[in-house]
Design a protein around this motif. Sequence first.
Motif, short mmCIF file in Angstrom:
data_model
loop_
_atom_site.label_atom_id
_atom_site.label_comp_id
_atom_site.label_asym_id
_atom_site.label_seq_id
_atom_site.Cartn_x
_atom_site.Cartn_y
_atom_site.Cartn_z
N TYR A 410 -11.50 58.31 -31.62
CA TYR A 410 -12.69 58.26 -32.47
C TYR A 410 -12.87 56.88 -33.08
O TYR A 410 -13.98 56.35 -33.17
CB TYR A 410 -12.60 59.32 -33.56
N LEU A 411 -11.76 56.28 -33.49
CA LEU A 411 -11.83 54.96 -34.10
C LEU A 411 -12.46 53.95 -33.14
O LEU A 411 -13.32 53.15 -33.52
CB LEU A 411 -10.42 54.50 -34.48
N ILE A 412 -12.04 54.01 -31.88
CA ILE A 412 -12.58 53.06 -30.92
C ILE A 412 -14.07 53.28 -30.71
O ILE A 412 -14.86 52.33 -30.67
CB ILE A 412 -11.83 53.17 -29.58
N TYR A 413 -14.45 54.54 -30.60
CA TYR A 413 -15.87 54.84 -30.40
C TYR A 413 -16.69 54.31 -31.54
O TYR A 413 -17.72 53.65 -31.36
CB TYR A 413 -16.02 56.35 -30.26
N VAL A 441 -9.15 45.97 -32.48
CA VAL A 441 -8.77 47.34 -32.80
C VAL A 441 -7.99 47.95 -31.65
O VAL A 441 -6.96 48.62 -31.84
CB VAL A 441 -10.02 48.18 -33.14
N MET A 442 -8.48 47.73 -30.43
CA MET A 442 -7.77 48.33 -29.29
C MET A 442 -6.36 47.77 -29.16
O MET A 442 -5.41 48.51 -28.92
CB MET A 442 -8.55 48.06 -28.01
N SER A 443 -6.23 46.47 -29.36
CA SER A 443 -4.88 45.90 -29.20
C SER A 443 -3.96 46.38 -30.31
O SER A 443 -2.80 46.72 -30.04
CB SER A 443 -4.96 44.37 -29.23
N LEU A 483 -8.95 53.49 -23.10
CA LEU A 483 -9.72 52.84 -22.05
C LEU A 483 -10.99 53.61 -21.76
O LEU A 483 -12.08 53.04 -21.63
CB LEU A 483 -8.84 52.75 -20.80
N TYR A 484 -10.87 54.93 -21.66
CA TYR A 484 -12.05 55.70 -21.31
C TYR A 484 -13.07 55.75 -22.43
O TYR A 484 -14.28 55.76 -22.17
CB TYR A 484 -11.65 57.09 -20.81
N THR A 485 -12.60 55.77 -23.66
CA THR A 485 -13.55 55.70 -24.77
C THR A 485 -14.31 54.39 -24.71
O THR A 485 -15.53 54.34 -24.90
CB THR A 485 -12.81 55.80 -26.11
N PHE A 486 -13.57 53.35 -24.42
CA PHE A 486 -14.18 52.04 -24.29
C PHE A 486 -15.26 52.05 -23.21
O PHE A 486 -16.36 51.52 -23.39
CB PHE A 486 -13.07 51.04 -23.96
N ASP A 557 -6.00 41.13 -25.49
CA ASP A 557 -4.77 41.87 -25.23
C ASP A 557 -3.61 40.92 -24.98
O ASP A 557 -2.50 41.09 -25.52
CB ASP A 557 -5.00 42.75 -23.99
N THR A 558 -3.88 39.91 -24.17
CA THR A 558 -2.83 38.92 -23.89
C THR A 558 -2.38 38.24 -25.16
O THR A 558 -1.18 38.10 -25.41
CB THR A 558 -3.37 37.87 -22.91
#
Lengths: 810, 189
Positions: A410-413, A441-443, A483-486, A557-558
């Motif tokens: 939910y946070l990512i969305y 946020v994703m990282s 990943l899929y939310t993204f 990410d890197t």
Amino acid sequence: VSRRRASEKRSTEMGNKRAEKKHDKHHKTTRKEGEKDRKRPRRRNADEEEAEEESSKEKKNIKNERTKTVKLEDEKEKDVKKKRKNSESESHSESNSDAESKDNQAVGVLGSLTPEELEQLKEAVDERKKLITTLKGKPWPMKKKLVILRESQEFVEKYEGALGKGKGRKLYAYKVLMMKKWMKFQRDLENFKTACIPWEMKIKEIESHFGSSVASYFIFLRWMYGINMILFGLTFGLVMVPEALMGKPYGSMPRKTVPRVEEASAMNFAVLWDFGGYAKYSVLFYGYYNNQRAIGWLKFRMPLSYFLVGVGTVAYSYMVVIRTMARNANEEGGGDDTSFNFSWKTFTSWDYLIGNPETADNKFASITTSFKEAIVEEQESRKDDNIHLTRFLRVLANFLVLCCLAGSGYLIYFVVRRSQKFALEGLENYGWWERNEVNMVMSLLGMFCPMLFDVISTLENYHPRIALQWQLGRIFALFLGNLYTFIIALMDAIQLKRAEEEIVKKNMTIWQANLYNGTVPDNSTALPITVHPADVPRGPCWETMVGQEFVRLIISDTMTTYITLLIGDFLRAVLVRFLNNCWCWDLEYGFPSYSEFDVSGNVLGLIFNQGMIWMGAFYAPCLPALNLLRLHVSMYLQCWAVMCCNVPQERVFKASGSSNFYMAMLLVILFLSTLPAIYTIVSIPPSFDCGPFSGKNRMFDVIQETLETDFPAWFSKVFSYASNPGLVLSFLLLLVLAIYYLQSTSKTYKRVNMELKKKLQTQNEENKRKNKLAALKAANELEQAKKAGEQCSNSASDLGESTQNVSQLP
Amino acid sequence: MGNKQTIFTSQQLDAYQDCTYFTRKEILRLFHRYRDLAPQLVPLDYKNQPEVRLPYELIGSMPELKDNPFRQRIAEVFSEDGEGNMTLDDFLDMFSVLSEMAPRDLKAYYAFKIYDFNNDDFICKSDLNLGKTLNKLTRNELTEDEVRMVCEKVIEEVIWTMMDRLSLEDFQHMIMRAPDFLSTFHIRI
């Protein structure tokens, strides 16, 4: 005739017997002979048969023949040895003439062989050849192997030429020559290939310090590097370079030029780092490519090449992963059965790769602990402490984990929606955090959630190996969910852009009409007013946006990985090392201590990064190049970090017995990554003014176009028949049936295998029991016999005494 | 790939490539490792196959072997004289068997010989074999009782006959199933 036959048989047998005599000299123990016997039963049997036949013939004639053939053999051997002494690079004519003279001699002895004997000789030669190729795998000492190799090579040389007598002589000799050249070529290729493998010494150093499980991560990284190298070659060589060299240059078309509005900031570092500005309008992204069918003097089909390279990268990746899985599956043992627990602990627990005293100490300690644990488990049965509490705790832990996963999704969305809102209002109004919110946020989620899972898993109280598997599964689910939310959020953005496109199209026609406002307003094609490409209003390009998002994600990410590495490992090690002297408790053994290398976490990170590359490579051809750079830097950075800041693990648990576990995960990710790309290609129409497919209805229309225009007419007819729905459906049906059939046969084989194994096991136990009973019985009988013997001797002595007494009686 | 080296004849190199799992470059590298152990003893010209034998102490001090508790047995198994003094042939043979490419059954054969401390083609329960293996593995940290218990368990798991010692077949049957065997019985050089 019979005598000649005897002599011929003798000659071949002589050859064998001579070889055997030489082998006998080098036997060390009789057991080795037993080994050899087992390994060469065919030759022995053949020899025995021949020996039997021989014994039935006249012996005098045989003796005469024997001396003659021995002399001939000696001559031939001298010839062969002479040839060996010369260098191998003899001219062909020389070798041929030598071979011919040799052949003539050999032929002279073998004269007119009957077909069976010829066959036997051929078999012997083939067997020798096979022996030469399998010589590496024989458990003989090196000296013996060298001698046998030399003899076998001489034998093969001697008789090979002679065998080609008659019709196919020249052809046979030619075949033999080609075979030799081929083997030499293969050997050189092998040499070359091993010379090309990079980082071998680095990995060896890590292996000797940390053992094989940590090194397996670096070997996996190296393998990934190889795959990415090929992907890079494809995208760079077939997509980026042709467009850069042969396509229209920068600034010649609207899609290739930075719009006037952005021109002022196009060179700023911040914009470039974000992959906007000049970076966006370059070969790095989809939007730059022109939809011209054939470019340059080579008539290079750019759109077709772009499409095929996209498909080809995915196909290549599938092929490589499945091939590696199949290769690993062959080496798999019997799985995780515990029937040989102690034996495996005793004989396979020491890791021969260790070359460092500290690691060795660790290993000794862990082996001792493992033995003691196993002994304790063996001696007393586990007390079943409160099952209900454990079950409740496990359910609670899973519930917490699910909450975490849902929360992160939910946070990512939410964050992606927010960033779309920011984009609509113009990104310049917001600071750095708002612009990079999604990626950060994703990282960060990817960094902190696994630690949370680790803490939650202490509630569950599992065996460490099972706990590790649960942990990996949860991290996998986390990454996948993110990943899929993204992607779903991206889909929303794409829809938005497409709606915008409609509006822009309408505006374009109005703008063009305004351009010609002053000139002739009729429908004839007036001379177009030259407008600078930077000023033409531009349609939004959703493909480039997708590419940009992926590139940004990977970069962030890197960066997160590297920064975590520096802070989490390096800074921690520095603190522990230098603050230890002035701290109350021992930092090295107590709380922070040095970190261990997290193999499974790192492998998962690598796999997911590769998934993102596969997803985005179609829209941003620069992704494989970026990934290659990233892997290269990662290799050096992580090698340094491991050697400098980490300590060897105390207990090593592998996630599973086979190395196919990570390969299977890679395959799943590959499949899941290609799904979104395929969906967008098949169902969303491409943008109307950017990219190589602009103007088409669907991206794969390029294939049909190529078929119609570039291939002869009958080709497209054949394809139109082949794409007939009836044919395609029946083909699909056939495939489904084939899969079903193969699956059911494989199930049957597995079942039969299990049954055989069980049978073998029960048979063994029966044998053990029987043997023990037999031994007991034998022991009993021995006892009884002894007793009987004693009694006899007792009675005999009694008798002796009594007789003595009797004799003493007067 | 030119023939720039003068240590071996090309026939010798080809023969070594046929008899081991190494490529040409690796064989030359191994030769230099062998020579570095004792540069004054090992000549740079092996064309006439000189009889050079390095004593066990030098072999056992190699970084790949010095932390291995079984290094003495390994050297003894692969050396010609059984004492641990190795010629170049033995050296190449040893690392070929312990390399990544050697197959399972070849490694199993040599593993058996390494763990068979008294060279009688059986691994027996007594002090000589299993007990010694365990003590080397744990550096004498296990008590005598525990050692005895583990030895009995091992024999029970593996042996099919009444005898109380492992033969090569038993050992091979057990080790072929082990999932870790290929990855642990491996020295990279």
